[in-house]
Write an enzyme that holds these catalytic residues in place. Structure first.
Site, PDB file in Angstrom:
ATOM      1  N   GLU A 116       0.825  -1.215   0.000  1.00 12.72           N
ATOM      2  CA  GLU A 116       0.000   0.000   0.000  1.00 12.72           C
ATOM      3  C   GLU A 116       0.863   1.271   0.000  1.00 12.72           C
ATOM      4  OE1 GLU A 116      -2.783  -0.750  -0.783  1.00 12.72           O
ATOM      5  OE2 GLU A 116      -3.436  -2.573   0.233  1.00 12.72           O
ATOM      6  N   HIS A 139      -2.878   2.322   8.316  1.00  9.94           N
ATOM      7  CA  HIS A 139      -3.934   1.476   7.747  1.00  9.94           C
ATOM      8  C   HIS A 139      -4.087   0.240   8.611  1.00  9.94           C
ATOM      9  CE1 HIS A 139      -6.285  -1.011   5.095  1.00  9.94           C
ATOM     10  NE2 HIS A 139      -5.294  -1.865   4.899  1.00  9.94           N
ATOM     11  N   HIS A 141      -7.190  -3.119   9.949  1.00  9.80           N
ATOM     12  CA  HIS A 141      -8.416  -3.892   9.668  1.00  9.80           C
ATOM     13  C   HIS A 141      -9.215  -4.077  10.960  1.00  9.80           C
ATOM     14  CE1 HIS A 141      -5.912  -6.134   6.297  1.00  9.80           C
ATOM     15  NE2 HIS A 141      -6.143  -4.867   5.987  1.00  9.80           N
ATOM     16  N   HIS A 210     -12.813  -3.755   3.749  1.00  7.15           N
ATOM     17  CA  HIS A 210     -11.365  -4.036   3.801  1.00  7.15           C
ATOM     18  C   HIS A 210     -10.751  -3.480   5.087  1.00  7.15           C
ATOM     19  CE1 HIS A 210      -7.167  -4.159   1.824  1.00  7.15           C
ATOM     20  NE2 HIS A 210      -7.027  -3.835   3.091  1.00  7.15           N
TER      21      HIS A 210
END
Ligand code: 13P
Ligand code: ZN
Length: 270
Positions: A116, A139, A141, A210
């Site tokens: 990413e 980032h 989850h 996601h």
């Protein structure tokens, strides 16, 4: 020269990845973090001009030319960063033409920055244009935020509003709301560009089904944003399907905005 594993920036990466792993947000290699560093700080631990390996960026990172970042490696597990930072993290300098990044330290098994990397670097460019103090893109989850994606409309206004209603202080933490991207293939320049566009307007962006992106001047700020969304999403999911007897109303949200002097996202309340 001092040992880089004791530096402020490696220590922060070790601590935050361990913490996020313990929250259950970052299974296997899930999640990635990048933090911009000052040349002076890097110089205390490394020769800032000594490139050990060159890595293609695959996109135009020229607006970040000469900037230094510490970035989690692709395929690396957050749970392992603390015990082996040199393999799981890398310190990079973006080359003058923006087409490559020079590795100064880390990825010791021949690894690369997160898949990413485009989303991170493009988001840094966006956030720096609206807040020159921004340093961190994160980032993850998180479990309940993701769960909510399967039962809630993928709509920025409605999603933000549902979360604002779950905790009195949500609106204080993210009055600017949450950007939403529809499901897209991850690890591409396209999702990077879409994320960066949202990051001009929002400090939080959900990649539907996601995960989530957060940002900030510090690791605490980026983590705190994601943590607050996740707490509200947890409350939402724990009460989903039960009769709603009480709810924070739009009028009460407006009272919070007035009480805390918030510039909240226009049009997100009735
Ligand atoms: P990386 O292992 O490449 O960082 O990918 C993890 C992830 O969460 C992809 O979105
Ligand atoms: Zn992910």
């Amino acid at each position: 020269m001092s040992d880089i594993t004791d530096s402020r920036f490696v220590r922060e990466m070790r601590e935050i990845t361990s913490n996020m792993y313990r929250q259950g947000w970052d299974e296997r290699n899930g999640g990635n973090i990048s933090m911009m560093l000052d040349r002076e700080e890097v110089s205390q631990f490394l020769d800032p001009d000594k490139i050990i390996r060159t890595i293609d960026t695959g996109f135009d990172a020229a607006p970040l030319a000469g900037k230094y970042f510490i970035v989690t490696g692709t395929g690396k597990y957050f749970k392992n960063v603390d015990r082996d930072p040199e393999n799981n993290l890398g310190v990079l300098r973006i080359a003058d033409d923006g087409k490559s990044a020079g590795l100064l330290w880390g990825y010791s098994d021949g690894g690369r920055p997160t898949s990413e990397f485009p989303a991170h670097m493009m988001s840094h460019i966006s956030r720096l244009s609206v807040n020159p103090d921004n340093r961190v893109i994160m980032h993850s989850h998180p479990t309940y935020t993701l769960s909510m994606n399967f039962v809630h409309a993928a709509d920025e206004r409605e999603f933000t509003r549902s979360l604002w209603r779950m905790c009195t202080e949500c609106m204080v933490v993210f009055p600017d709301g949450i950007g939403v991207l529809p499901w897209m293939l991850c690890g591409t320049n396209e999702i990077g560009e879409a994320t960066a566009k949202k990051m001009l307007e929002y400090r939080l962006v959900v990649w539907w089904m996601h995960g989530i992106y957060g940002c900030g001047a510090t690791m605490d700020e980026a983590f705190g944003l994601i943590e607050t969304v996740e707490k509200a999403a947890q409350l939402y999911m724990l009460t989903a399907g039960l009769p709603r007897v009480n709810e924070i109303s739009d009028d009460q949200l407006k009272e919070i905005a007035a009480g805390f002097g918030l510039e909240y996202k226009k049009g997100f309340l009735d």
